[in-house]
Design a protein around this motif. Structure first.
Motif, PDB file in Angstrom:
ATOM      1  N   ARG A  59       0.839  -1.195   0.000  1.00 13.50           N
ATOM      2  CA  ARG A  59       0.000   0.000   0.000  1.00 13.50           C
ATOM      3  C   ARG A  59       0.876   1.249   0.000  1.00 13.50           C
ATOM      4  NH1 ARG A  59      -3.532   0.336   4.819  1.00 13.50           N
ATOM      5  NH2 ARG A  59      -1.825   1.515   5.704  1.00 13.50           N
ATOM      6  N   ALA A  60       1.996   1.200   0.711  1.00 10.00           N
ATOM      7  CA  ALA A  60       2.899   2.348   0.747  1.00 10.00           C
ATOM      8  C   ALA A  60       3.421   2.671  -0.654  1.00 10.00           C
ATOM      9  CB  ALA A  60       4.056   2.084   1.706  1.00 10.00           C
ATOM     10  N   GLU A  61       3.743   1.660  -1.448  1.00  6.58           N
ATOM     11  CA  GLU A  61       4.209   1.906  -2.817  1.00  6.58           C
ATOM     12  C   GLU A  61       3.108   2.542  -3.662  1.00  6.58           C
ATOM     13  OE1 GLU A  61       6.052  -0.433  -6.704  1.00  6.58           O
ATOM     14  OE2 GLU A  61       5.623  -1.560  -4.882  1.00  6.58           O
ATOM     15  N   VAL A  62       1.887   2.052  -3.518  1.00  9.81           N
ATOM     16  CA  VAL A  62       0.756   2.634  -4.255  1.00  9.81           C
ATOM     17  C   VAL A  62       0.513   4.061  -3.790  1.00  9.81           C
ATOM     18  CG1 VAL A  62      -1.728   2.450  -4.695  1.00  9.81           C
ATOM     19  CG2 VAL A  62      -0.292   0.387  -4.749  1.00  9.81           C
ATOM     20  N   GLU A  63       0.570   4.303  -2.482  1.00  8.43           N
ATOM     21  CA  GLU A  63       0.394   5.657  -1.969  1.00  8.43           C
ATOM     22  C   GLU A  63       1.464   6.593  -2.525  1.00  8.43           C
ATOM     23  OE1 GLU A  63       0.464   4.923   2.247  1.00  8.43           O
ATOM     24  OE2 GLU A  63      -1.719   4.788   2.365  1.00  8.43           O
ATOM     25  N   ASP A  64       2.708   6.152  -2.531  1.00  7.03           N
ATOM     26  CA  ASP A  64       3.788   6.980  -3.088  1.00  7.03           C
ATOM     27  C   ASP A  64       3.525   7.304  -4.557  1.00  7.03           C
ATOM     28  OD1 ASP A  64       5.107   7.017  -0.659  1.00  7.03           O
ATOM     29  OD2 ASP A  64       6.609   5.517  -1.234  1.00  7.03           O
ATOM     30  N   PHE A  65       3.042   6.331  -5.319  1.00 14.34           N
ATOM     31  CA  PHE A  65       2.712   6.548  -6.728  1.00 14.34           C
ATOM     32  C   PHE A  65       1.619   7.612  -6.861  1.00 14.34           C
ATOM     33  CE2 PHE A  65       0.024   5.415 -10.407  1.00 14.34           C
ATOM     34  CZ  PHE A  65       0.948   5.511 -11.431  1.00 14.34           C
TER      35      PHE A  65
ATOM     36  N   ASN B 207      -7.244   7.358   2.085  1.00 17.61           N
ATOM     37  CA  ASN B 207      -8.017   6.116   2.144  1.00 17.61           C
ATOM     38  C   ASN B 207      -7.663   5.171   0.996  1.00 17.61           C
ATOM     39  OD1 ASN B 207      -9.267   8.163   3.734  1.00 17.61           O
ATOM     40  ND2 ASN B 207     -11.075   6.873   3.929  1.00 17.61           N
ATOM     41  N   VAL B 208      -6.378   4.983   0.760  1.00 14.25           N
ATOM     42  CA  VAL B 208      -5.912   4.110  -0.313  1.00 14.25           C
ATOM     43  C   VAL B 208      -6.127   2.657   0.108  1.00 14.25           C
ATOM     44  CG1 VAL B 208      -3.912   3.405  -1.679  1.00 14.25           C
ATOM     45  CG2 VAL B 208      -4.214   5.817  -1.037  1.00 14.25           C
ATOM     46  N   VAL B 209      -6.784   1.907  -0.781  1.00 12.22           N
ATOM     47  CA  VAL B 209      -7.060   0.494  -0.523  1.00 12.22           C
ATOM     48  C   VAL B 209      -6.660  -0.314  -1.748  1.00 12.22           C
ATOM     49  CG1 VAL B 209      -8.860  -1.217   0.002  1.00 12.22           C
ATOM     50  CG2 VAL B 209      -9.005   1.077   0.999  1.00 12.22           C
ATOM     51  N   LEU B 210      -5.906  -1.383  -1.538  1.00 10.76           N
ATOM     52  CA  LEU B 210      -5.585  -2.325  -2.604  1.00 10.76           C
ATOM     53  C   LEU B 210      -6.702  -3.361  -2.624  1.00 10.76           C
ATOM     54  CD1 LEU B 210      -2.913  -0.919  -1.832  1.00 10.76           C
ATOM     55  CD2 LEU B 210      -1.752  -3.026  -2.433  1.00 10.76           C
ATOM     56  N   LEU B 211      -7.439  -3.425  -3.735  1.00 10.23           N
ATOM     57  CA  LEU B 211      -8.617  -4.272  -3.795  1.00 10.23           C
ATOM     58  C   LEU B 211      -8.325  -5.686  -4.259  1.00 10.23           C
ATOM     59  CD1 LEU B 211     -11.120  -1.722  -5.369  1.00 10.23           C
ATOM     60  CD2 LEU B 211     -10.991  -2.446  -2.977  1.00 10.23           C
ATOM     61  N   GLU B 212      -7.607  -5.807  -5.378  1.00 10.26           N
ATOM     62  CA  GLU B 212      -7.413  -7.116  -5.977  1.00 10.26           C
ATOM     63  C   GLU B 212      -6.198  -7.080  -6.894  1.00 10.26           C
ATOM     64  OE1 GLU B 212      -9.905  -9.983  -9.049  1.00 10.26           O
ATOM     65  OE2 GLU B 212     -10.985  -8.471  -7.913  1.00 10.26           O
ATOM     66  N   ALA B 213      -5.506  -8.204  -6.974  1.00  5.84           N
ATOM     67  CA  ALA B 213      -4.361  -8.319  -7.869  1.00  5.84           C
ATOM     68  C   ALA B 213      -4.662  -9.329  -8.959  1.00  5.84           C
ATOM     69  CB  ALA B 213      -3.117  -8.746  -7.087  1.00  5.84           C
ATOM     70  N   GLY B 214      -4.251  -8.994 -10.181  1.00  3.74           N
ATOM     71  CA  GLY B 214      -4.366  -9.906 -11.302  1.00  3.74           C
ATOM     72  C   GLY B 214      -2.991 -10.405 -11.691  1.00  3.74           C
ATOM     73  N   ALA B 215      -2.882 -10.962 -12.899  1.00  5.59           N
ATOM     74  CA  ALA B 215      -1.611 -11.515 -13.357  1.00  5.59           C
ATOM     75  C   ALA B 215      -0.529 -10.444 -13.459  1.00  5.59           C
ATOM     76  CB  ALA B 215      -1.807 -12.199 -14.701  1.00  5.59           C
ATOM     77  N   GLU B 216      -0.882  -9.248 -13.902  1.00 12.19           N
ATOM     78  CA  GLU B 216       0.106  -8.165 -14.040  1.00 12.19           C
ATOM     79  C   GLU B 216      -0.447  -6.830 -13.600  1.00 12.19           C
ATOM     80  OE1 GLU B 216      -0.725  -7.114 -18.731  1.00 12.19           O
ATOM     81  OE2 GLU B 216       1.021  -8.317 -18.222  1.00 12.19           O
ATOM     82  N   THR B 217      -1.593  -6.820 -12.947  1.00 15.69           N
ATOM     83  CA  THR B 217      -2.240  -5.574 -12.547  1.00 15.69           C
ATOM     84  C   THR B 217      -2.692  -5.639 -11.094  1.00 15.69           C
ATOM     85  OG1 THR B 217      -4.378  -6.399 -13.336  1.00 15.69           O
ATOM     86  CG2 THR B 217      -3.113  -5.028 -14.861  1.00 15.69           C
ATOM     87  N   ILE B 218      -2.966  -4.451 -10.580  1.00 13.32           N
ATOM     88  CA  ILE B 218      -3.551  -4.339  -9.253  1.00 13.32           C
ATOM     89  C   ILE B 218      -4.669  -3.307  -9.337  1.00 13.32           C
ATOM     90  CG2 ILE B 218      -1.852  -2.638  -8.475  1.00 13.32           C
ATOM     91  CD1 ILE B 218      -1.990  -4.069  -5.722  1.00 13.32           C
ATOM     92  N   TRP B 219      -5.798  -3.602  -8.709  1.00 13.47           N
ATOM     93  CA  TRP B 219      -6.940  -2.687  -8.667  1.00 13.47           C
ATOM     94  C   TRP B 219      -6.898  -1.980  -7.327  1.00 13.47           C
ATOM     95  CZ3 TRP B 219      -6.908  -7.230 -11.167  1.00 13.47           C
ATOM     96  CH2 TRP B 219      -7.461  -7.286 -12.436  1.00 13.47           C
ATOM     97  N   ILE B 220      -7.015  -0.655  -7.390  1.00  9.92           N
ATOM     98  CA  ILE B 220      -6.954   0.121  -6.152  1.00  9.92           C
ATOM     99  C   ILE B 220      -8.071   1.157  -6.145  1.00  9.92           C
ATOM    100  CG2 ILE B 220      -4.462  -0.198  -6.038  1.00  9.92           C
ATOM    101  CD1 ILE B 220      -5.507   3.279  -6.484  1.00  9.92           C
ATOM    102  N   THR B 221      -8.379   1.637  -4.974  1.00 10.86           N
ATOM    103  CA  THR B 221      -9.304   2.755  -4.817  1.00 10.86           C
ATOM    104  C   THR B 221      -8.698   3.724  -3.806  1.00 10.86           C
ATOM    105  OG1 THR B 221     -11.621   3.386  -4.393  1.00 10.86           O
ATOM    106  CG2 THR B 221     -10.693   1.654  -3.015  1.00 10.86           C
TER     107      THR B 221
ATOM    108  N   GLY C 115       8.086  -0.334 -11.982  1.00  8.06           N
ATOM    109  CA  GLY C 115       7.174   0.245 -10.997  1.00  8.06           C
ATOM    110  C   GLY C 115       5.732   0.116 -11.421  1.00  8.06           C
ATOM    111  N   LEU C 116       4.961   1.156 -11.209  1.00  8.66           N
ATOM    112  CA  LEU C 116       3.528   1.157 -11.484  1.00  8.66           C
ATOM    113  C   LEU C 116       3.222   2.114 -12.623  1.00  8.66           C
ATOM    114  CD1 LEU C 116       2.305   1.375  -7.775  1.00  8.66           C
ATOM    115  CD2 LEU C 116       2.513  -0.687  -9.174  1.00  8.66           C
ATOM    116  N   ARG C 117       2.210   1.766 -13.420  1.00  9.35           N
ATOM    117  CA  ARG C 117       1.721   2.621 -14.507  1.00  9.35           C
ATOM    118  C   ARG C 117       0.198   2.493 -14.530  1.00  9.35           C
ATOM    119  NH1 ARG C 117       6.004   4.375 -14.325  1.00  9.35           N
ATOM    120  NH2 ARG C 117       7.710   4.321 -15.771  1.00  9.35           N
ATOM    121  N   PHE C 118      -0.453   3.549 -15.019  1.00  6.87           N
ATOM    122  CA  PHE C 118      -1.907   3.497 -15.168  1.00  6.87           C
ATOM    123  C   PHE C 118      -2.285   2.655 -16.382  1.00  6.87           C
ATOM    124  CE2 PHE C 118      -1.693   7.688 -12.970  1.00  6.87           C
ATOM    125  CZ  PHE C 118      -2.506   7.374 -11.897  1.00  6.87           C
TER     126      PHE C 118
END
Length: 162
Positions: free
Chosen positions: A8-14, A93-107, A137-140
């Motif tokens: 979550r910290a990595e997603v928050e930083d992104f 209120n960053v939440v990691l919802l679900e991970a796929g093969a190469e993606t992550i869904w967040i809100t 790293g992460l990309r949209f």
């Protein structure tokens, strides 16, 4: 990068990095946060409960349209943003919802204060992003900003990037 390594910290930083780029009007750098098949969506506020295939949109851009939007916003032809708005974004209120093969869904939630032409406007909503995870790293893959306001104040516009 293994998806199990995404915190979550990595997603928050992104997300915080993205907010800073937009607030500082560093649009070319912001555009690099998208993968080449990326999309940007801002659904209308009247489509509660609609799925993405039937919802109306303020913005529904593919990668090429995002690139064109950035180019236009940086030019003098973007009269609604010349000079550009000053903004201050808060992401929470960053939440990691679900991970796929190469993606992550967040809100996450957002509040954006926009200052333009002597007015102050507040935009409130939530992000529903699909992020591609790779060694860099992460990309949209999908960047979706969902406004939760029922209406906007007089003079408020979506001429900037929500």
């Amino acid at each position: 990068m293994d998806l199990r390594d995404v915190s979550r910290a990595e997603v928050e930083d992104f997300l915080y990095h993205e907010a800073r780029l937009l607030d500082e009007w560093r649009l070319d750098e912001w555009f690099t946060l998208f993968e080449e098949d990326g999309r940007m969506e801002v659904p209308t506020t009247d489509g509660a409960g609609w799925d993405s295939s039937s919802a109306g949109y303020f913005v529904c851009d593919d990668y090429d349209l995002i690139k064109a939007r950035v180019k236009r916003l940086k030019s003098r032809k973007a009269h609604a943003e010349n000079p550009h708005s000053r903004t201050h974004r808060m992401v929470s209120n960053v939440v990691l919802l679900e991970a796929g093969a190469e993606t992550i869904w967040i809100t996450a939630n957002f509040v954006i204060h926009r200052y333009r032409d002597g007015g102050t406007y507040t935009y409130v909503g939530r992000y529903e992003h699909v992020l591609k995870v790779d060694e860099d790293g992460l990309r949209f893959r999908v960047r979706r900003a969902v406004p939760v306001m029922e209406s906007m104040d007089p003079g408020a516009r979506l001429s900037f990037i929500l």
